[in-house]
Design a protein around this motif. Structure first.
Motif, mmCIF file in Angstrom:
data_model
loop_
_atom_site.group_PDB
_atom_site.id
_atom_site.type_symbol
_atom_site.label_atom_id
_atom_site.label_comp_id
_atom_site.label_asym_id
_atom_site.label_seq_id
_atom_site.Cartn_x
_atom_site.Cartn_y
_atom_site.Cartn_z
ATOM 1 N N SER A 115 5.023 5.676 4.027
ATOM 2 C CA SER A 115 4.290 5.193 2.961
ATOM 3 C C SER A 115 4.105 4.383 2.246
ATOM 4 O O SER A 115 3.092 3.702 1.666
ATOM 5 C CB SER A 115 4.971 6.898 2.402
ATOM 6 O OG SER A 115 5.852 6.718 1.480
ATOM 7 N N SER B 83 0.833 10.644 1.726
ATOM 8 C CA SER B 83 0.411 11.769 2.244
ATOM 9 C C SER B 83 2.049 11.674 3.571
ATOM 10 O O SER B 83 2.217 12.808 4.200
ATOM 11 C CB SER B 83 -0.914 11.897 3.664
ATOM 12 O OG SER B 83 -1.121 11.480 4.785
ATOM 13 N N LYS B 84 2.168 10.230 3.906
ATOM 14 C CA LYS B 84 3.325 10.135 4.637
ATOM 15 C C LYS B 84 4.649 9.411 3.298
ATOM 16 O O LYS B 84 5.661 10.160 4.460
ATOM 17 C CB LYS B 84 2.924 8.307 4.542
ATOM 18 C CG LYS B 84 1.583 8.646 6.019
ATOM 19 C CD LYS B 84 1.322 9.442 7.658
ATOM 20 C CE LYS B 84 0.653 8.994 7.905
ATOM 21 N NZ LYS B 84 1.319 9.375 9.567
ATOM 22 N N CYS B 85 4.395 10.089 2.169
ATOM 23 C CA CYS B 85 5.593 10.094 1.777
ATOM 24 C C CYS B 85 7.075 11.006 1.906
ATOM 25 O O CYS B 85 6.258 12.359 2.019
ATOM 26 C CB CYS B 85 5.664 10.141 0.105
ATOM 27 S SG CYS B 85 7.276 10.004 -0.869
ATOM 28 N N ARG C 213 3.419 0.489 2.457
ATOM 29 C CA ARG C 213 3.588 -1.398 3.174
ATOM 30 C C ARG C 213 2.593 -1.347 3.468
ATOM 31 O O ARG C 213 2.368 -2.011 2.488
ATOM 32 C CB ARG C 213 2.082 -0.134 5.104
ATOM 33 C CG ARG C 213 2.361 1.592 4.979
ATOM 34 C CD ARG C 213 1.255 2.066 6.097
ATOM 35 N NE ARG C 213 1.040 3.206 6.351
ATOM 36 C CZ ARG C 213 0.730 4.756 7.196
ATOM 37 N NH1 ARG C 213 -0.652 3.202 7.225
ATOM 38 N NH2 ARG C 213 0.443 5.179 7.285
ATOM 39 N N GLY D 93 0.863 -0.980 -0.103
ATOM 40 C CA GLY D 93 -0.025 0.015 -0.206
ATOM 41 C C GLY D 93 0.871 1.183 -0.005
ATOM 42 O O GLY D 93 1.671 1.261 0.609
ATOM 43 N N THR E 17 9.305 -1.310 1.854
ATOM 44 C CA THR E 17 8.668 -1.114 2.748
ATOM 45 C C THR E 17 9.331 -1.140 3.787
ATOM 46 O O THR E 17 8.992 -0.150 5.150
ATOM 47 C CB THR E 17 7.142 -1.834 3.486
ATOM 48 O OG1 THR E 17 7.744 -3.275 3.710
ATOM 49 C CG2 THR E 17 5.968 -2.394 2.539
ATOM 50 N N TYR F 167 0.659 5.384 0.653
ATOM 51 C CA TYR F 167 0.160 6.616 1.160
ATOM 52 C C TYR F 167 0.544 7.848 0.846
ATOM 53 O O TYR F 167 1.873 8.085 1.841
ATOM 54 C CB TYR F 167 0.166 6.370 2.913
ATOM 55 C CG TYR F 167 -0.483 4.691 3.015
ATOM 56 C CD1 TYR F 167 -1.995 4.364 3.487
ATOM 57 C CD2 TYR F 167 0.081 3.131 2.971
ATOM 58 C CE1 TYR F 167 -3.565 3.931 3.735
ATOM 59 C CE2 TYR F 167 -0.736 2.413 3.265
ATOM 60 C CZ TYR F 167 -1.974 2.665 3.583
ATOM 61 O OH TYR F 167 -2.725 1.560 4.004
ATOM 62 N N GLN G 120 -7.684 2.518 -4.117
ATOM 63 C CA GLN G 120 -6.587 4.111 -4.454
ATOM 64 C C GLN G 120 -5.316 3.295 -3.604
ATOM 65 O O GLN G 120 -4.519 4.221 -4.330
ATOM 66 C CB GLN G 120 -7.224 5.140 -3.331
ATOM 67 C CG GLN G 120 -8.263 5.123 -5.057
ATOM 68 C CD GLN G 120 -8.496 6.590 -4.106
ATOM 69 O OE1 GLN G 120 -8.425 7.408 -2.378
ATOM 70 N NE2 GLN G 120 -10.185 7.301 -5.062
ATOM 71 N N ASN G 121 -4.920 3.655 -2.217
ATOM 72 C CA ASN G 121 -3.802 2.708 -1.561
ATOM 73 C C ASN G 121 -2.518 2.266 -2.320
ATOM 74 O O ASN G 121 -1.760 1.713 -2.195
ATOM 75 C CB ASN G 121 -4.298 2.862 -0.162
ATOM 76 C CG ASN G 121 -4.142 3.922 0.293
ATOM 77 O OD1 ASN G 121 -3.852 5.021 0.146
ATOM 78 N ND2 ASN G 121 -4.917 3.839 1.447
ATOM 79 N N SER H 201 -10.782 4.016 -0.379
ATOM 80 C CA SER H 201 -9.077 4.839 -0.164
ATOM 81 C C SER H 201 -8.606 3.981 -0.134
ATOM 82 O O SER H 201 -7.129 4.169 -0.516
ATOM 83 C CB SER H 201 -9.296 5.561 0.839
ATOM 84 O OG SER H 201 -9.966 4.434 2.034
ATOM 85 N N LYS H 202 -8.565 2.740 0.173
ATOM 86 C CA LYS H 202 -7.939 1.636 0.708
ATOM 87 C C LYS H 202 -7.424 0.738 -1.176
ATOM 88 O O LYS H 202 -6.295 0.404 -1.371
ATOM 89 C CB LYS H 202 -8.667 0.244 1.417
ATOM 90 C CG LYS H 202 -8.634 0.267 2.429
ATOM 91 C CD LYS H 202 -9.352 -0.496 3.230
ATOM 92 C CE LYS H 202 -9.428 -0.158 5.043
ATOM 93 N NZ LYS H 202 -10.466 -1.544 5.143
#
Length: 249
Positions: A52, A8-10, A54, A4, A45, A6, A219-220, A216-217
């Motif tokens: 970001s 916003s965490k990158c 995982r 996955g 990961t 994410y 999309q991740n 959203s899952k």
């Protein structure tokens, strides 16, 4: 196991690019991963400092699952408790879940399985059914063509399995219907489901309110939403069967 991402965490540090053995990671890719190239080895990961990237999904032997469950056995002894096998679709792994369910029953722990109903009936009867206390049987549509259109799979086997279980162990079966606006909530869908339940003698069932959390899952995981036109809360749903109204908030 899947990977996955994410955004916003990158931190855009490039560590994933450096360690990827098949060059599937790129800072120029908004989704970070070329899913066609990715072998899901998980190395990206392990070096992602921003978390970001995982791992989604971890394999545990059945013995390890039992060990984790037994850490909470005091709660199973002091009040009613269940171990619920859901998914995904747990019946895709019949030997594994049969082993786990048997071990749980040996410890006198109540067991529940959630299924979409698409399983081999003979195998289910032989190695799973006796170790299950309750079966949450999800059923979406009765019309085979519509079922195939929205799920990619015809439903004759699903309906046959529901019919069989209602004959073998009706007290174990709890039918559940996901309410997807405009798909499973139409007058035709409701009426055909009501007719099916009356024919099988089903008097109790569960209605599952529609949730958009899965979008959203997807999309991740670099996947497109399956039904972007549906919206949670699009309807104030109610369903009446055998004179008993069932209201959905």
């Amino acid at each position: 196991m899947e990977i996955g991402f994410y955004p916003s965490k990158c931190l855009a540090c490039g560590s994933c690019v450096e360690v990827c053995p098949v060059r599937a990671c790129s800072l120029d890719n908004p989704g970070r991963i070329d899913r066609q190239r990715c072998k899901r080895c998980g190395r990206c990961t392990e070096v992602c400092s921003g978390f970001s990237l995982r791992r989604i999904g971890t394999y545990y032997p059945a013995e390890k699952i039992l060990e984790l469950v037994l850490q909470d056995q005091i709660f199973y002894r002091s009040q009613p408790g269940w171990v619920i096998l859901s998914g995904g679709e747990p019946t895709l792994y019949p030997s594994y879940i049969s082993t786990l369910l048997r071990m749980l029953k040996e410890k006198r722990i109540c067991t529940v399985i959630k299924t979409n109903g698409l399983f081999d009936a003979t195998e289910f009867q032989e190695i799973i059914l006796e170790f299950v206390d309750l079966i949450y049987f999800d059923i979406k549509l009765v019309h085979p063509g519509l079922h195939c259109l929205y799920t990619g799979q015809r439903n004759e086997q699903i309906l046959d399995n529901l019919t069989l279980l209602m004959k073998l162990c009706p007290n174990k079966v709890v039918p559940r219907i996901p309410l997807v606006p405009g798909i499973t909530t139409t007058d035709e869908a409701r009426q055909s489901m009501s007719n099916l339940f009356q024919r099988l003698g089903i008097k109790e069932y569960v209605l599952l309110p529609y949730s958009s959390l899965g979008h959203s899952k997807l999309q991740n995981l670099g996947k497109l939403p399956l039904m972007p036109h549906t919206q949670a809360g699009a309807e104030n749903l109610s369903w009446r069967q055998e004179g008993k109204p069932v209201a959905i908030p």
